[in-house]
Scaffold this active site. Structure first.
Site, mmCIF file in Angstrom:
data_model
loop_
_atom_site.group_PDB
_atom_site.id
_atom_site.type_symbol
_atom_site.label_atom_id
_atom_site.label_comp_id
_atom_site.label_asym_id
_atom_site.label_seq_id
_atom_site.Cartn_x
_atom_site.Cartn_y
_atom_site.Cartn_z
ATOM 1 N N TRP A 156 0.807 -1.101 -0.084
ATOM 2 C CA TRP A 156 -0.025 0.027 -0.055
ATOM 3 C C TRP A 156 0.804 1.286 0.022
ATOM 4 C CZ3 TRP A 156 -1.902 2.424 4.908
ATOM 5 C CH2 TRP A 156 -2.714 3.563 4.658
ATOM 6 N N ASP A 237 0.015 -5.359 9.635
ATOM 7 C CA ASP A 237 -1.022 -4.479 9.294
ATOM 8 C C ASP A 237 -2.057 -5.154 9.097
ATOM 9 O OD1 ASP A 237 -2.552 -2.332 8.684
ATOM 10 O OD2 ASP A 237 -1.551 -1.667 7.173
ATOM 11 N N LYS A 273 -12.854 -1.208 6.576
ATOM 12 C CA LYS A 273 -13.535 -2.205 5.877
ATOM 13 C C LYS A 273 -14.343 -3.249 6.465
ATOM 14 C CE LYS A 273 -10.396 -0.662 2.564
ATOM 15 N NZ LYS A 273 -9.485 0.222 3.584
#
Length: 426
Positions: A156, A237, A273
């Site tokens: 990311w 993460d 999310k």
């Protein structure tokens, strides 16, 4: 008369000084250059500016239903009904909502975790996953100032910004294999082996962003053993727990493996999310410590870092999360709803692959269904992505990352046809 002349001269001098001061002030920011556009957010800007009725946005990193509309989960709506009208609007502590943090740790470490019972985890509420990563990066810089962070290629894009701005030296390790569109496991293991002992590594717990490529359970076990041999620190993460497979426990398997092997790890968790709380910015940073005393000390330092940064985290999103996870019925509803989201994305992967194969594509699209999570790393070149945008009004990041959340039964055929057209001569 002489007095008027002197006053006039004095006013002239003052005006001259004021003009000079204005010039000086106006030059303060003259060297500031426009910041480059964010590669992800810029896609949405371009999509919104396109008047075409056929336009499709598969660049957005947020869930959409099969009509392409944003979703508010029913468990979230019910939690908001319960907390509406609350009289408590005071500041949270620097470490955030204790109840929210406690429930969040259970998701990552397990409901019956010995580490939670022994109070060995230093944990604070964070500004979603980004904030958790940044807090940890600053913590790393302050207490291990000579350390580096190894980041996968690719990752990311904001990961690089976070550790850069925390002034932590970055290294990279192999992760994605372009030819197989899968994991470069041998390259990864070589880099882990060759890194200096005691290095920090950033790992995606599940649904790797942007590739959707995860190690198998057996590969995670091998990675864990090598980390142990090299005394490396793993920082996970975990932005997609539950959202990847539909099962939060399954999506935390990599973390549980490292815990079983005796690692002291760090974890970034986010509810953007898996609960659809994107704008609420609810997350958690946790660090597993030697004992309760060390955990208290580490938490105090995490809070000290948060104090000048944002003082204390926001209340409303934390109340939503703690209300849902603290009520068995609401938590059960959430588990059902997160599985619906995960299953829809898995279904769209199958539909996209089948559509491409029916068109007679000369390429293999097996990776579309092998990858997992919100994103599909298509293997398309930046030039092919540019053609998708210019000729078909399809928007995605130039690395070929498709957000499967933007794929619907209504547009999957159009998307597949466009992809086929721009890749058939490859």
């Amino acid at each position: 008369m002489a007095m008027r002349i002197r006053n006039s001269a004095s006013r002239g001098t003052m005006m001259s000084r004021q003009i000079s001061g204005l010039r000086s002030m106006s030059s303060w920011w003259k060297n500031v250059e426009p910041a480059p556009k964010d590669p992800i957010l810029g896609v949405t800007e371009a999509f919104l500016a396109d008047p075409s009725p056929d336009k499709v946005n598969v660049g957005v990193g947020a869930y959409r239903d099969d009509n392409g509309k944003p979703v508010v989960l029913e468990c979230v709506r019910e939690a908001e009904r319960r907390i509406a009208g609350t009289s408590f609007m005071e500041y949270l502590p620097m470490g955030g909502s204790v109840k929210m943090v406690d429930e969040t740790l259970k998701l990552a470490y397990g409901d019956n975790s010995e580490f939670i019972k022994d109070k060995r985890i230093a944990a604070v509420q964070s500004l979603s996953g980004t904030g958790a990563c940044r807090l940890f990066a600053d913590f790393q810089k302050r207490f291990r100032p000579d350390s580096q962070i190894y980041i996968p290629v690719p990752t990311w894009s904001n990961h690089h910004n976070i550790w850069r701005d925390a002034q932590v030296t970055q290294k990279t390790y192999h992760y994605y294999h372009p030819e197989t569109k899968g994991l470069d496991f041998s390259g990864l293991m070589d880099d882990v082996k060759n890194a200096p002992e005691g290095s920090f590594f950033l790992l995606h717990a599940c649904a790797h962003n942007p590739t959707g490529v995860d190690p198998t359970e057996e590969q995670w076990r091998e990675i864990s053993q090598l980390f142990k041999a090299k005394n490396h620190f793993a920082f996970f993460d975990m932005a997609y727990q539950g959202f990847a497979s539909g099962d939060p426990a399954r999506d935390a398997k990599s973390i549980r493996i490292f815990l079983e092997d005796g690692h002291h790890i760090g974890i970034s968790q986010s509810y953007a999310k898996n609960m659809g709380l994107y704008g609420q910015r609810v997350g958690c940073l946790s660090v597993l410590c030697e004992d309760e005393k060390q955990a208290v000390t580490v938490k105090s330092q995490l809070q000290q870092l948060a104090r000048p940064m944002y003082s204390n985290p926001p209340l409303h999103g934390a109340q939503i999360v703690s209300t849902i996870l603290g009520d068995p019925a609401l938590k059960g509803l959430w588990l059902k709803e997160v599985k619906v989201m995960a299953d829809r994305i898995i279904g769209m992967r199958t539909a996209l692959r089948e559509s491409l194969e029916k068109l007679g594509s000369p390429l293999s699209w097996e990776h579309v269904t092998k990858q997992i999570g919100m994103f599909c790393y298509s293997g398309m070149t930046p030039e092919q992505v540019d053609r998708l945008t210019s000729e078909y009004h399809i928007y995605m990041t130039r690395n070929g990352r498709i957000s499967m959340a933007g794929v619907t039964t209504g547009n999957v055929g159009y998307l597949a046809n466009a992809i086929h057209e721009v890749t058939k001569s490859s």
